[in-house]
Design a protein around this motif. Structure first.
Motif, short mmCIF file in Angstrom:
data_model
loop_
_atom_site.label_atom_id
_atom_site.label_comp_id
_atom_site.label_asym_id
_atom_site.label_seq_id
_atom_site.Cartn_x
_atom_site.Cartn_y
_atom_site.Cartn_z
N THR A 132 0.83 -1.21 0.00
CA THR A 132 0.00 0.00 0.00
C THR A 132 0.86 1.25 0.00
O THR A 132 0.59 2.21 -0.73
CB THR A 132 -0.95 -0.01 1.21
OG1 THR A 132 -1.79 -1.17 1.11
CG2 THR A 132 -1.82 1.23 1.25
N ASP A 182 2.53 1.63 -3.44
CA ASP A 182 1.56 1.93 -4.51
C ASP A 182 1.07 3.37 -4.34
O ASP A 182 -0.07 3.61 -3.98
CB ASP A 182 0.40 0.94 -4.45
CG ASP A 182 -0.61 1.15 -5.56
OD1 ASP A 182 -0.31 1.85 -6.55
OD2 ASP A 182 -1.73 0.62 -5.43
N GLN A 183 1.94 4.31 -4.63
CA GLN A 183 1.67 5.71 -4.33
C GLN A 183 0.49 6.29 -5.10
O GLN A 183 -0.18 7.18 -4.60
CB GLN A 183 2.93 6.54 -4.56
CG GLN A 183 4.00 6.16 -3.57
CD GLN A 183 5.27 6.98 -3.73
OE1 GLN A 183 5.41 7.78 -4.65
NE2 GLN A 183 6.22 6.75 -2.86
N ASP A 184 0.22 5.78 -6.28
CA ASP A 184 -0.92 6.32 -7.03
C ASP A 184 -2.20 5.53 -6.77
O ASP A 184 -3.26 5.84 -7.31
CB ASP A 184 -0.62 6.42 -8.53
CG ASP A 184 -0.33 5.09 -9.18
OD1 ASP A 184 -0.45 4.04 -8.52
OD2 ASP A 184 0.03 5.10 -10.37
N GLY A 185 -2.12 4.47 -5.96
CA GLY A 185 -3.30 3.72 -5.55
C GLY A 185 -3.95 2.92 -6.66
O GLY A 185 -5.12 2.55 -6.55
N ASN A 186 -3.21 2.58 -7.70
CA ASN A 186 -3.80 1.84 -8.83
C ASN A 186 -3.70 0.33 -8.68
O ASN A 186 -4.06 -0.41 -9.59
CB ASN A 186 -3.20 2.31 -10.15
CG ASN A 186 -1.74 1.91 -10.32
OD1 ASN A 186 -1.10 1.41 -9.39
ND2 ASN A 186 -1.21 2.13 -11.51
N ASP A 199 4.95 0.06 -10.25
CA ASP A 199 5.66 0.22 -11.53
C ASP A 199 6.99 0.89 -11.33
O ASP A 199 7.37 1.26 -10.29
CB ASP A 199 4.83 1.02 -12.53
CG ASP A 199 4.10 2.19 -11.91
OD1 ASP A 199 2.91 2.07 -11.70
OD2 ASP A 199 4.76 3.21 -11.66
#
Length: 114
Positions: A103, A106-110, A114
């Protein structure tokens, strides 16, 4: 992303001779990226996390003792993951930490790294 690197360390063993950090990260991702889309999905991350736990659990008792975790975690990290303070990291404690790490990463919350 404190402990994601610990899990990733298991994937690094076959590519330890990589010449650059970028090359290392690319090879690490490729080793875990099951569908080869260039991203690490939550499912791929979970599958690899499960594999990593099984590899670290040398005595196959479903928990990680400090000696099993030492190559991957220092004592402070081990204590942080051992949330109930019983000197063992259970699969549930490990999974909770991996969930938190994913979590955070996953900085952009998608739902993918990446």
């Amino acid at each position: 992303m404190k402990y994601v690197l610990v899990v990733a360390a298991l994937a690094l063993a076959p590519v330890a001779n990589a010449e650059t950090v970028a090359e290392l990260h690319e090879k690490e991702l490729n080793a875990i990226d099951a569908n080869n889309d260039g991203f690490l999905s939550k499912d791929e991350f979970n599958a690899f996390s499960d594999y990593a736990f099984q590899e670290m659990d040398e005595d196959k008792n479903g928990t990680l003792g400090l000696n099993e975790a030492k190559p991957f975690l220092d004592i402070k990290q081990f204590q942080d993951v051992d949330s109930n303070g019983d000197s063992l990291v259970s699969k549930a404690e490990y999974n909770a930490q991996m969930e938190s790490d994913f979590t955070e990463a996953d900085q952009d919350g998608n739902g993918q790294l990446d």
